[in-house]
Each structure stands twice: as structure tokens, then as C-alpha cells.
Design a protein around this motif. Structure first.
Motif, PDB file in Angstrom:
ATOM      1  N   HIS A   2       0.818  -1.213   0.000  1.00 45.97           N
ATOM      2  CA  HIS A   2       0.000   0.000   0.000  1.00 45.97           C
ATOM      3  C   HIS A   2       0.852   1.264   0.000  1.00 45.97           C
ATOM      4  CE1 HIS A   2      -3.665  -2.267   0.360  1.00 45.97           C
ATOM      5  NE2 HIS A   2      -3.093  -2.987   1.301  1.00 45.97           N
ATOM      6  N   LEU A   3       1.928   1.265   0.762  1.00 45.47           N
ATOM      7  CA  LEU A   3       2.816   2.431   0.750  1.00 45.47           C
ATOM      8  C   LEU A   3       3.580   2.510  -0.565  1.00 45.47           C
ATOM      9  CD1 LEU A   3       3.857   4.893   2.226  1.00 45.47           C
ATOM     10  CD2 LEU A   3       5.577   3.431   3.314  1.00 45.47           C
ATOM     11  N   ASP A   4       4.003   1.363  -1.095  1.00 48.19           N
ATOM     12  CA  ASP A   4       4.654   1.349  -2.415  1.00 48.19           C
ATOM     13  C   ASP A   4       3.737   1.963  -3.467  1.00 48.19           C
ATOM     14  OD1 ASP A   4       6.957   0.129  -1.459  1.00 48.19           O
ATOM     15  OD2 ASP A   4       6.420  -1.861  -2.190  1.00 48.19           O
ATOM     16  N   PHE A   5       2.458   1.599  -3.436  1.00 43.67           N
ATOM     17  CA  PHE A   5       1.499   2.109  -4.414  1.00 43.67           C
ATOM     18  C   PHE A   5       1.324   3.622  -4.255  1.00 43.67           C
ATOM     19  CE2 PHE A   5      -2.978   2.954  -5.697  1.00 43.67           C
ATOM     20  CZ  PHE A   5      -2.800   2.779  -7.045  1.00 43.67           C
ATOM     21  N   ALA A   6       1.192   4.092  -3.020  1.00 47.55           N
ATOM     22  CA  ALA A   6       1.036   5.533  -2.796  1.00 47.55           C
ATOM     23  C   ALA A   6       2.278   6.285  -3.277  1.00 47.55           C
ATOM     24  CB  ALA A   6       0.783   5.808  -1.310  1.00 47.55           C
ATOM     25  N   ASN A   7       3.452   5.734  -3.001  1.00 53.24           N
ATOM     26  CA  ASN A   7       4.690   6.379  -3.464  1.00 53.24           C
ATOM     27  C   ASN A   7       4.797   6.354  -4.984  1.00 53.24           C
ATOM     28  OD1 ASN A   7       5.664   7.213  -0.965  1.00 53.24           O
ATOM     29  ND2 ASN A   7       6.575   5.215  -0.566  1.00 53.24           N
ATOM     30  N   TYR A   8       4.308   5.280  -5.600  1.00 51.03           N
ATOM     31  CA  TYR A   8       4.280   5.216  -7.066  1.00 51.03           C
ATOM     32  C   TYR A   8       3.408   6.343  -7.618  1.00 51.03           C
ATOM     33  CZ  TYR A   8       2.820   3.780 -11.707  1.00 51.03           C
ATOM     34  OH  TYR A   8       2.512   3.777 -13.043  1.00 51.03           O
ATOM     35  N   LEU A   9       2.236   6.532  -7.021  1.00 51.13           N
ATOM     36  CA  LEU A   9       1.353   7.607  -7.474  1.00 51.13           C
ATOM     37  C   LEU A   9       2.014   8.962  -7.284  1.00 51.13           C
ATOM     38  CD1 LEU A   9      -2.093   6.395  -6.069  1.00 51.13           C
ATOM     39  CD2 LEU A   9      -1.287   6.264  -8.433  1.00 51.13           C
ATOM     40  N   LEU A  10       2.722   9.130  -6.172  1.00 49.57           N
ATOM     41  CA  LEU A  10       3.418  10.395  -5.925  1.00 49.57           C
ATOM     42  C   LEU A  10       4.526  10.650  -6.935  1.00 49.57           C
ATOM     43  CD1 LEU A  10       3.618  10.343  -2.028  1.00 49.57           C
ATOM     44  CD2 LEU A  10       2.368  12.004  -3.453  1.00 49.57           C
ATOM     45  N   SER A  11       5.094   9.586  -7.492  1.00 45.97           N
ATOM     46  CA  SER A  11       6.171   9.763  -8.472  1.00 45.97           C
ATOM     47  C   SER A  11       5.659  10.133  -9.859  1.00 45.97           C
ATOM     48  CB  SER A  11       7.002   8.473  -8.572  1.00 45.97           C
ATOM     49  OG  SER A  11       6.302   7.467  -9.296  1.00 45.97           O
ATOM     50  N   MET A  12       4.359  10.015 -10.079  1.00 47.30           N
ATOM     51  CA  MET A  12       3.779  10.314 -11.384  1.00 47.30           C
ATOM     52  C   MET A  12       3.683  11.826 -11.591  1.00 47.30           C
ATOM     53  SD  MET A  12       0.679   7.517 -11.390  1.00 47.30           S
ATOM     54  CE  MET A  12       0.298   7.653 -13.135  1.00 47.30           C
ATOM     55  N   SER A  13       3.963  12.272 -12.817  1.00 44.83           N
ATOM     56  CA  SER A  13       3.817  13.701 -13.106  1.00 44.83           C
ATOM     57  C   SER A  13       2.342  14.106 -13.123  1.00 44.83           C
ATOM     58  CB  SER A  13       4.491  14.056 -14.431  1.00 44.83           C
ATOM     59  OG  SER A  13       3.906  13.335 -15.494  1.00 44.83           O
ATOM     60  N   GLN A  14       1.480  13.193 -13.524  1.00 44.43           N
ATOM     61  CA  GLN A  14       0.035  13.440 -13.518  1.00 44.43           C
ATOM     62  C   GLN A  14      -0.660  12.225 -12.909  1.00 44.43           C
ATOM     63  OE1 GLN A  14      -0.704  14.353 -17.707  1.00 44.43           O
ATOM     64  NE2 GLN A  14      -1.061  16.469 -17.088  1.00 44.43           N
ATOM     65  N   PRO A  15      -0.775  12.190 -11.584  1.00 43.97           N
ATOM     66  CA  PRO A  15      -1.442  11.045 -10.954  1.00 43.97           C
ATOM     67  C   PRO A  15      -2.927  11.047 -11.293  1.00 43.97           C
ATOM     68  CG  PRO A  15      -0.989  12.736  -9.332  1.00 43.97           C
ATOM     69  CD  PRO A  15      -0.349  13.176 -10.609  1.00 43.97           C
ATOM     70  N   PRO A  16      -3.593   9.917 -11.114  1.00 50.04           N
ATOM     71  CA  PRO A  16      -5.036   9.871 -11.401  1.00 50.04           C
ATOM     72  C   PRO A  16      -5.791  10.836 -10.495  1.00 50.04           C
ATOM     73  CG  PRO A  16      -4.331   7.913 -10.213  1.00 50.04           C
ATOM     74  CD  PRO A  16      -3.100   8.676 -10.570  1.00 50.04           C
TER      75      PRO A  16
END
Length: 97
Positions: A31-45
Motif C-alpha cells: 500500500h505504501l509502495d502504491f502511494a509512493n508510485y502515485l506520488l512519483s507520477m507527473s500526472q497522478p489519477p
């Protein structure tokens, strides 16, 4: 269940299903990996929905704090989401905007 509910309410909206596999590094089911992945996106969903269940006494308080902080950061980036945490002791839903 979240996906079924979301698609039922928002028919015709593009949906991407992401499943975190067993090879996660956060010690918290990915869950934290996923949140950090979203934070790394230039345009998160714009919308994210997540649910999970744990016994409360098995969750490291620092890990829970890190997850909450990550989701608060997502909120500051305009990501609207719900997190449903189900445990043996309680059921809680958190909304971040």
C-alpha cells in the motif's frame, strides 16, 4: 468490491485496475509502495480508491503514519480518494481530497 461499486456509480468512466503483487518492499502489503508510485507520477489519477484489512495490533505505528502522510501528499496534488481500513477491532473510512 471498491472497483465494482465505483464502476456501478460512475458508468462509462475509464477505469484502471492496479493489483499490488507479493513482491512489494514496504512491509505493508504494497500500500505504501502504491502511494509512493502515485506520488512519483507527473500526472497522478484524479480518483483513487483503496481498501485493505489488518489486525490493528499488527500495524507498526510509524508505517501507518507514513501511509497517512503519503495519502495526504496525494490530496495536496489534487487526487481525490477513499481508503477503507477494515480490522478485527474496528472499521473506519478515511476520505482525502
Amino acid at each position: 468490491m471498491d472497483l465494482q461499486y465505483t464502476v456501478g456509480v460512475a458508468q462509462g468512466v475509464p477505469v484502471t485496475f492496479v493489483s499490488v503483487g507479493p513482491n512489494n518492499r514496504d512491509g505493508f502489503g504494497g500500500h505504501l509502495d502504491f502511494a509512493n508510485y502515485l506520488l512519483s507520477m507527473s500526472q497522478p489519477p484524479q480518483v483513487v480508491t483503496t481498501s485493505y484489512g489488518y489486525d490493528e495490533d499488527t500495524i507498526d505505528p510509524n508505517m501507518a503514519r507514513n501511509l497517512c502522510n503519503a495519502h495526504m501528499q496525494l490530496g495536496t496534488r489534487g487526487v481525490y480518494g477513499t481508503i477503507t481500513i477494515i480490522s478485527v477491532q474496528s472499521q473506519m473510512s478515511m476520505l482525502f481530497v
